[in-house]
Design an enzyme around this catalytic site. Structure first.
Site, PDB file in Angstrom:
ATOM      1  N   HIS A   1    -111.573  45.708  -4.287  1.00  0.00           N
ATOM      2  CA  HIS A   1    -112.490  46.149  -3.232  1.00  0.00           C
ATOM      3  C   HIS A   1    -113.602  45.117  -3.110  1.00  0.00           C
ATOM      4  O   HIS A   1    -114.053  44.582  -4.108  1.00  0.00           O
ATOM      5  CB  HIS A   1    -113.082  47.522  -3.577  1.00  0.00           C
ATOM      6  CG  HIS A   1    -113.684  48.202  -2.390  1.00  0.00           C
ATOM      7  ND1 HIS A   1    -114.962  47.958  -1.962  1.00  0.00           N
ATOM      8  CD2 HIS A   1    -113.153  49.099  -1.519  1.00  0.00           C
ATOM      9  CE1 HIS A   1    -115.196  48.683  -0.888  1.00  0.00           C
ATOM     10  NE2 HIS A   1    -114.123  49.378  -0.591  1.00  0.00           N
TER      11      HIS A   1
ATOM     12  N   GLU B   1    -107.586  53.700  -1.263  1.00  0.00           N
ATOM     13  CA  GLU B   1    -106.325  53.844  -0.544  1.00  0.00           C
ATOM     14  C   GLU B   1    -105.160  54.215  -1.460  1.00  0.00           C
ATOM     15  O   GLU B   1    -104.147  54.729  -1.001  1.00  0.00           O
ATOM     16  CB  GLU B   1    -106.046  52.560   0.237  1.00  0.00           C
ATOM     17  CG  GLU B   1    -107.254  52.204   1.101  1.00  0.00           C
ATOM     18  CD  GLU B   1    -106.917  51.664   2.449  1.00  0.00           C
ATOM     19  OE1 GLU B   1    -105.759  51.730   2.850  1.00  0.00           O
ATOM     20  OE2 GLU B   1    -107.836  51.162   3.111  1.00  0.00           O
TER      21      GLU B   1
HETATM   22  N1  COA Z   1    -103.604  42.554  -6.238  1.00  0.00           N
HETATM   23  C1  COA Z   1    -103.521  41.347  -6.827  1.00  0.00           C
HETATM   24  N2  COA Z   1    -104.486  40.426  -6.770  1.00  0.00           N
HETATM   25  C2  COA Z   1    -105.592  40.740  -6.096  1.00  0.00           C
HETATM   26  C3  COA Z   1    -105.760  41.979  -5.461  1.00  0.00           C
HETATM   27  C4  COA Z   1    -104.700  42.921  -5.550  1.00  0.00           C
HETATM   28  N3  COA Z   1    -104.775  44.102  -4.983  1.00  0.00           N
HETATM   29  N4  COA Z   1    -106.964  42.009  -4.850  1.00  0.00           N
HETATM   30  C5  COA Z   1    -107.538  40.821  -5.081  1.00  0.00           C
HETATM   31  N5  COA Z   1    -106.712  40.064  -5.829  1.00  0.00           N
HETATM   32  C6  COA Z   1    -106.968  38.711  -6.305  1.00  0.00           C
HETATM   33  C7  COA Z   1    -106.700  37.692  -5.205  1.00  0.00           C
HETATM   34  O1  COA Z   1    -105.354  37.255  -5.244  1.00  0.00           O
HETATM   35  C8  COA Z   1    -107.669  36.616  -5.554  1.00  0.00           C
HETATM   36  O2  COA Z   1    -107.121  35.840  -6.595  1.00  0.00           O
HETATM   37  P1  COA Z   1    -107.300  34.223  -6.624  1.00  0.00           P
HETATM   38  O3  COA Z   1    -108.792  34.029  -6.657  1.00  0.00           O
HETATM   39  O4  COA Z   1    -106.578  33.826  -7.858  1.00  0.00           O
HETATM   40  O5  COA Z   1    -106.675  33.747  -5.344  1.00  0.00           O
HETATM   41  C9  COA Z   1    -108.880  37.365  -6.114  1.00  0.00           C
HETATM   42  O6  COA Z   1    -108.380  38.607  -6.585  1.00  0.00           O
HETATM   43  C10 COA Z   1    -109.947  37.625  -5.090  1.00  0.00           C
HETATM   44  O7  COA Z   1    -109.335  38.099  -3.886  1.00  0.00           O
HETATM   45  P2  COA Z   1    -110.128  38.268  -2.518  1.00  0.00           P
HETATM   46  O8  COA Z   1    -109.155  38.512  -1.408  1.00  0.00           O
HETATM   47  O9  COA Z   1    -111.088  37.147  -2.357  1.00  0.00           O
HETATM   48  O10 COA Z   1    -110.988  39.577  -2.834  1.00  0.00           O
HETATM   49  P3  COA Z   1    -111.736  40.478  -1.797  1.00  0.00           P
HETATM   50  O11 COA Z   1    -112.784  41.175  -2.545  1.00  0.00           O
HETATM   51  O12 COA Z   1    -112.101  39.714  -0.590  1.00  0.00           O
HETATM   52  O13 COA Z   1    -110.577  41.484  -1.351  1.00  0.00           O
HETATM   53  C11 COA Z   1    -109.318  43.324  -0.789  1.00  0.00           C
HETATM   54  C12 COA Z   1    -110.691  42.826  -1.210  1.00  0.00           C
HETATM   55  C13 COA Z   1    -109.351  44.850  -0.667  1.00  0.00           C
HETATM   56  C14 COA Z   1    -108.963  42.755   0.605  1.00  0.00           C
HETATM   57  C15 COA Z   1    -108.256  42.886  -1.818  1.00  0.00           C
HETATM   58  O14 COA Z   1    -108.607  43.345  -3.092  1.00  0.00           O
HETATM   59  C16 COA Z   1    -106.851  43.325  -1.422  1.00  0.00           C
HETATM   60  O15 COA Z   1    -106.168  42.624  -0.676  1.00  0.00           O
HETATM   61  N6  COA Z   1    -106.363  44.503  -1.952  1.00  0.00           N
HETATM   62  C17 COA Z   1    -105.077  44.990  -1.622  1.00  0.00           C
HETATM   63  C18 COA Z   1    -105.098  45.690  -0.258  1.00  0.00           C
HETATM   64  C19 COA Z   1    -105.845  47.002  -0.322  1.00  0.00           C
HETATM   65  O16 COA Z   1    -105.722  47.781  -1.257  1.00  0.00           O
HETATM   66  N7  COA Z   1    -106.631  47.253   0.741  1.00  0.00           N
HETATM   67  C20 COA Z   1    -107.419  48.460   0.853  1.00  0.00           C
HETATM   68  C21 COA Z   1    -108.866  48.189   0.622  1.00  0.00           C
HETATM   69  S1  COA Z   1    -109.840  49.670   0.564  1.00  0.00           S
END
Ligand code: COA
Length: 360
Positions: free
Chosen positions: A247, A300
């Site tokens: 998140h 979610e």
């Molecule tokens: N599974 C595996 N790895 C994950 C992850 C997940 N659910 N969420 C983040 N990461 C990893 C990324 O691969 C990244 O790794 P890297 O730095 O080695 O490339 C790191 O964590 C940071 O990711 P980032 O996209 O910058 O984090 P964020 O805080 O911007 O992302 C989300 C937030 C929700 C978009 C992200 O956690 C995600 O895609 N989750 C899955 C989708 C989801 O559950 N969405 C509903 C949100 S309420």
């Protein structure tokens, strides 16, 4: 321009009185009130009133008679299109030209209709050509009950409880992508239909509101392998994300996830056991791979489990999320109208230097 933040992470773009996500993962509060004790005491429509009017005794209005133009059965797209149509159908006034009271009324009318559009679209997706008679829908006492009646012609009490709890838990969550979209459109002085339909579009992507649609198939896949640890490792090794984890704001457990997990248990979800096993495996492996960035269970994940109790098909998940979020969006659109200012951030140009046509 040196303070460029990709995705605006950590940037404060508005001040709000509606809610602030509790980053430490303790409590979910709307307008300062802890939401957990409200569940079961007040239905969703009163939570709408709390968020929009700061009054638990105020409720989202009943929907007025309305016939959607054309429903395809793709609920997020139907919802976005039909919500935009209200601007013309109801001749909604521009936020810049109407009173705050008129904006509140428009948001109430729209919110009530949006739930009905999703219910009817889900009915079309189920292959029905006839609508449920209004006399049957009118028997429902809460928005969740009416929603199920309008969709299926019947409302199982467990399904009603699952949807009501889910809607309450996801009714508002600060300045996420869809709420920001709603506020950006509202900041231009557009009408409430335009602001709400933009929010629906922003919510339909898998990184925001669409994740529950991926969680159920994921749980089924993991249950079939019988080995959550191996499944998690293989998935991460393949460079994929595990849906329902991580998140942008929370670095600890999301309180909504905790509430929804308890609801899933209390309502006897058949998926709770595999969900808890996968959660344990995913948290351990994500912690091992990203010790610097806590990646915890987000709303979610258990939303998907709770929605499954009501037999919500995964493709409908983003539209279910939109139904709950009409409260938060409406509150933010109103707040934007009352206190906001036109959004106009800057972009840093990193393209080609000036060049002549001859070099192209
Ligand atoms: N599974 C595996 N790895 C994950 C992850 C997940 N659910 N969420 C983040 N990461 C990893 C990324 O691969 C990244 O790794 P890297 O730095 O080695 O490339 C790191 O964590 C940071 O990711 P980032 O996209 O910058 O984090 P964020 O805080 O911007 O992302 C989300 C937030 C929700 C978009 C992200 O956690 C995600 O895609 N989750 C899955 C989708 C989801 O559950 N969405 C509903 C949100 S309420």
């Amino acid at each position: 321009m040196s303070d460029f933040k990709p995705g605006l992470e950590g940037v404060v773009a508005v001040e709000t009185e509606i809610m602030e996500p509790d980053r430490e993962g303790g409590t979910l509060r709307y307008r300062g009130i802890d939401v957990e004790p409200l569940i079961g005491r007040y239905p969703y429509e009163n939570i709408w009133g709390l968020l929009v009017d700061n009054d638990l005794d105020s409720v989202m209005p009943q929907p007025e008679p309305y016939q959607p133009a054309r429903l395809t059965g793709n609920a997020p797209s139907d919802l976005q299109a039909e919500t935009a149509r209200f601007s013309g159908e109801w001749k909604l006034g521009k936020l810049s030209e109407i009173s705050d009271q008129q904006a509140r009324e428009d948001l109430g009318r729209l919110s009530a209709q949006m739930m009905g559009i999703v219910a009817r679209s889900a009915r079309v997706a189920d292959g029905h050509t006839e609508e449920v008679p209004e006399s049957v829908v009118a028997k429902g006492t809460t928005a969740a009950e009416k929603f199920l009646l309008q969709w299926r012609g019947e409302a199982d009490p467990k399904a009603v409880k699952a949807i009501d709890t889910y809607w309450i838990c996801t009714a508002e969550h600060g300045l996420n992508a869809s709420t920001f979209a709603a506020r950006i459109v509202a900041s231009t002085g557009a009408d409430c239909g335009a602001a709400l339909s933009s929010a629906v579009g922003a919510l339909s992507g898998p990184l925001h509101g669409g994740a529950p649609a991926y969680v159920k198939p994921m749980l089924e896949e993991v249950a079939a392998t019988g080995d959550p640890e191996k499944w998690v490792k293989d998935t991460l090794d393949a460079g994929k994300r595990i849906m329902g984890f991580g998140h942008r704001i929370y670095r600890a457990e999301d309180p909504r996830s905790r509430i929804l997990k308890e609801t899933a248990r209390a309502l006897g979800s058949p998926q709770i056991e595999i969900a808890e096993r996968l959660e344990e495996a995913a948290l351990a492996e994500l912690e091992r791979r990203h010790p610097e960035r806590p990646l915890k269970t987000n709303v979610e994940y258990y939303s998907a489990v709770v929605l499954d109790i009501a037999e919500i098909p995964p493709p409908l998940a983003p539209a279910m999320f939109a139904c709950s979020r009409v409260a938060g969006w409406s509150a933010h659109i109103l707040e934007q109208k009352v206190t906001g200012r036109l959004f106009r951030p800057n972009a840093r140009y990193v393209g080609p230097a000036p060049r002549s046509l001859a070099t192209v």
